[in-house]
Design a protein around this motif. Structure first.
Motif, PDB file in Angstrom:
ATOM      1  N   GLU A 181      -4.508  11.391  -7.331  1.00  0.00           N
ATOM      2  CA  GLU A 181      -5.851  10.816  -7.320  1.00  0.00           C
ATOM      3  C   GLU A 181      -6.769  11.640  -8.216  1.00  0.00           C
ATOM      4  OE1 GLU A 181      -7.459  10.367  -3.444  1.00  0.00           O
ATOM      5  OE2 GLU A 181      -6.225   8.618  -2.961  1.00  0.00           O
ATOM      6  N   ASP A 234       2.463   1.586  -3.424  1.00  0.00           N
ATOM      7  CA  ASP A 234       1.454   2.049  -4.387  1.00  0.00           C
ATOM      8  C   ASP A 234       1.232   3.556  -4.269  1.00  0.00           C
ATOM      9  OD1 ASP A 234       0.937  -0.338  -5.672  1.00  0.00           O
ATOM     10  OD2 ASP A 234      -0.639  -0.933  -4.277  1.00  0.00           O
ATOM     11  N   ARG A 235       1.217   4.044  -3.038  1.00  0.00           N
ATOM     12  CA  ARG A 235       1.014   5.483  -2.839  1.00  0.00           C
ATOM     13  C   ARG A 235       2.172   6.281  -3.442  1.00  0.00           C
ATOM     14  NH1 ARG A 235      -1.188   4.159   2.377  1.00  0.00           N
ATOM     15  NH2 ARG A 235       0.871   4.441   3.332  1.00  0.00           N
ATOM     16  N   LYS A 236       3.383   5.760  -3.322  1.00  0.00           N
ATOM     17  CA  LYS A 236       4.540   6.452  -3.876  1.00  0.00           C
ATOM     18  C   LYS A 236       4.571   6.359  -5.392  1.00  0.00           C
ATOM     19  CE  LYS A 236       7.483   5.913   0.207  1.00  0.00           C
ATOM     20  NZ  LYS A 236       8.720   5.295   0.762  1.00  0.00           N
ATOM     21  N   ARG A 262      -6.015   6.254  -9.335  1.00  0.00           N
ATOM     22  CA  ARG A 262      -4.675   6.693  -8.948  1.00  0.00           C
ATOM     23  C   ARG A 262      -3.703   6.545 -10.117  1.00  0.00           C
ATOM     24  NH1 ARG A 262      -6.377   3.386  -5.126  1.00  0.00           N
ATOM     25  NH2 ARG A 262      -4.886   1.771  -5.729  1.00  0.00           N
ATOM     26  N   GLU A 267       0.834  -1.203   0.000  1.00  0.00           N
ATOM     27  CA  GLU A 267       0.000   0.000   0.000  1.00  0.00           C
ATOM     28  C   GLU A 267       0.868   1.252   0.000  1.00  0.00           C
ATOM     29  OE1 GLU A 267      -3.555   2.082   2.675  1.00  0.00           O
ATOM     30  OE2 GLU A 267      -2.905   0.021   3.099  1.00  0.00           O
ATOM     31  N   GLU A 268       1.935   1.242   0.789  1.00  0.00           N
ATOM     32  CA  GLU A 268       2.831   2.389   0.838  1.00  0.00           C
ATOM     33  C   GLU A 268       3.550   2.578  -0.494  1.00  0.00           C
ATOM     34  OE1 GLU A 268       4.901   5.686   2.114  1.00  0.00           O
ATOM     35  OE2 GLU A 268       3.150   4.689   2.998  1.00  0.00           O
ATOM     36  N   ASP A 328     -10.631   2.680  -7.223  1.00  0.00           N
ATOM     37  CA  ASP A 328     -11.475   2.497  -6.039  1.00  0.00           C
ATOM     38  C   ASP A 328     -12.893   2.909  -6.404  1.00  0.00           C
ATOM     39  OD1 ASP A 328      -9.434   1.630  -4.324  1.00  0.00           O
ATOM     40  OD2 ASP A 328      -8.822   3.684  -3.934  1.00  0.00           O
ATOM     41  N   THR A 387       1.899   5.951  -7.366  1.00  0.00           N
ATOM     42  CA  THR A 387       0.736   6.621  -7.962  1.00  0.00           C
ATOM     43  C   THR A 387       0.211   7.672  -6.985  1.00  0.00           C
ATOM     44  OG1 THR A 387      -0.704   4.858  -7.098  1.00  0.00           O
ATOM     45  CG2 THR A 387       0.107   4.609  -9.349  1.00  0.00           C
ATOM     46  N   PRO A 388       0.931   8.780  -6.843  1.00  0.00           N
ATOM     47  CA  PRO A 388       0.553   9.764  -5.821  1.00  0.00           C
ATOM     48  C   PRO A 388      -0.665  10.601  -6.177  1.00  0.00           C
ATOM     49  CG  PRO A 388       2.424  10.554  -7.102  1.00  0.00           C
ATOM     50  CD  PRO A 388       2.167   9.148  -7.556  1.00  0.00           C
ATOM     51  N   ARG A 409      -5.624   0.204  -9.209  1.00  0.00           N
ATOM     52  CA  ARG A 409      -5.550   1.675  -9.116  1.00  0.00           C
ATOM     53  C   ARG A 409      -6.934   2.306  -9.096  1.00  0.00           C
ATOM     54  NH1 ARG A 409      -3.277   4.321 -13.302  1.00  0.00           N
ATOM     55  NH2 ARG A 409      -3.344   2.608 -14.777  1.00  0.00           N
TER      56      ARG A 409
END
Length: 326
Positions: A236, A229-231, A273, A226-227, A258, A233-234, A256
Motif C-alpha cells: 500500500e 486482490d490483497r495477495k 495498492r 478481496e482476498e 482508495d 497487490t500486498p 487499486r
C-alpha cells in the motif's frame, strides 16, 4: 437495461392475452424494433412465446395468458432465469420482479429457477491489463448445470504448473471476471475457486452437493476477490492528490485506488495498492503532476531514482539532453 425489459415484457404477456410490439414499445418506452428483439429473446431463452401473424396479430404465451406461469416447464423457467438473472447491473426493480416471478412459479419449479437466477455473477473489473475477450470455455454449461441441479462433480483440473489432479467438488456458481470464467465450489479442504479454462473434465456424480442455506454467490465472490486482490497487490502506498487528479488516478489504477478525505491544503488522501515498490514507483512517476507520495520511503526513493534517470536520459527542460547534442 435489457434484463429489466425482459422481465417486464414477460409480466406484460402474463397480464394480457395478446400484445403487439407497438404496445410493448409504449409500455416500456423503447422502440418497436427493440421490443421485437426482446420478444424474440424470450422465445430463444425457452419461454413459450409465439407470434400471431396477420391483422389483429401480436405475441402471446402458449395456452394463453397465465398469471401463475403454469405454461412454463421446469426447463423453460430455468432458461428464463438464466437469461435475466445473472446481470451484475440488475436494478432493485428487476430483482423485485424476479422475486414475483419465482413466487408465481409452480412449486416444483421454484428451487431450480431460484438456483438459475443466482448461479452466475458478472464482475466486469479485470485482473491485469489484458483487453482480450474470451468465449465461454469448455465445461461452463456442465458446471453451471451441476450448480443449478445441486449435484457433485468429479473435476479434472490442471494447475498453473501443468500438474493435473482429480477431485470431487460441490459447485456453487460461476463467476465471469473480465475475460476469465471461474467456478466457485466447496471441497473437502474448504471453499475453492477454479479457472474453468483449466478444467480438463467435469463429470456429475449424481450425488447431492452441499450448499449452505445462507450462501449468496455475489457476496461470496466479493470476499474471494478481496482476498485475491490483497495477495496480488500486498503493498500500500499512501499519497495526496489534487482534486482534479483523482479522476485520472481512477482511470489509471482502477480498483487499486482508495480515495479518502481532504487534507488541510485541499488535496485528497489516497491509498494505492500494487505488487511491489519499484513497479508502483514506475506507475506513479507519470502522475507526479497530481500526486505526492508520502510513504513508504522505499517508493519515494525509487521515484527519486527514476526522476534522476529521466533527467540524465532526456535532459532538463530547456536543454538538449545527452541524446540530442547540439
Amino acid at each position: 437495461m435489457r434484463s429489466d425489459r425482459l422481465v417486464a415484457t414477460l409480466l406484460l404477456l402474463q397480464r394480457r392475452e395478446l400484445v403487439t410490439a407497438a404496445e410493448v414499445s409504449r409500455e416500456l418506452d423503447v422502440s418497436e424494433r427493440t421490443a421485437r428483439r426482446d420478444l424474440d429473446a424470450l422465445a430463444m431463452a425457452g419461454v413459450p412465446v409465439y407470434s400471431v401473424r396477420g391483422r389483429g396479430g401480436g405475441w402471446r404465451l402458449v395456452g394463453g395468458a397465465r398469471t401463475d406461469l403454469s405454461g412454463l416447464t421446469a426447463g423453460e423457467a430455468r432458461a428464463l432465469f438464466l437469461a435475466v438473472g445473472p446481470a451484475s447491473d440488475a436494478t432493485p426493480a428487476m430483482r423485485a420482479a424476479l422475486r414475483k416471478l419465482v413466487h408465481a412459479l409452480p412449486e416444483p419449479f421454484r428451487v431450480q429457477a431460484e438456483a438459475a437466477a443466482s448461479s452466475l455473477v458478472v464482475d466486469p473489473q479485470r485482473w491485469g491489463a489484458s483487453r482480450k475477450e474470451h468465449r465461454p470455455p469448455r465445461f461452463v454449461d456442465e458446471l453451471q448445470d451441476a450448480a443449478i441441479r445441486g449435484v457433485q462433480v468429479s473435476l479434472g483440473y490442471v494447475d498453473g504448473t501443468g500438474v493435473e489432479t482429480r477431485r470431487t467438488v460441490h459447485p456453487l456458481g460461476i463467476v465471469v471476471k473480465g475475460p476469465v470464467w471461474y467456478l466457485v465450489s466447496d471441497t473437502e479442504t474448504g471453499r475453492r475457486v477454479f479457472r474453468i479454462d483449466r478444467v480438463s473434465a467435469a463429470d456429475p456424480t449424481g450425488d447431492p452437493a452441499h450448499r449452505p442455506e445462507d450462501f449468496d454467490l455475489a457476496e461470496s465472490w466479493d470476499e474471494i476477490a478481496e482476498e485475491i486482490d490483497r495477495k496480488r497487490t500486498p503493498l500500500e502506498v499512501h499519497a495526496v492528490c489534487t482534486p482534479e487528479g483523482t479522476g485520472i488516478l481512477r482511470m489509471a489504477l482502477g480498483d487499486r485506488l482508495d480515495v479518502g478525505g481532504s487534507t488541510a491544503d485541499g488535496r485528497v488522501e489516497v491509498v494505492i495498492r500494487g505488487p511491489d515498490e519499484y513497479i508502483l514507483a514506475g506507475e506513479l512517476s507519470g502522475l507526479v503532476e497530481w500526486v505526492e507520495v508520502t510513504g513508504p520511503e522505499g517508493v519515494r526513493e525509487h521515484l527519486a531514482s527514476i526522476g534522476d534517470a529521466l533527467v540524465e536520459r532526456y535532459g532538463r527542460p530547456g536543454t538538449s539532453g545527452d541524446l540530442h547534442p547540439s
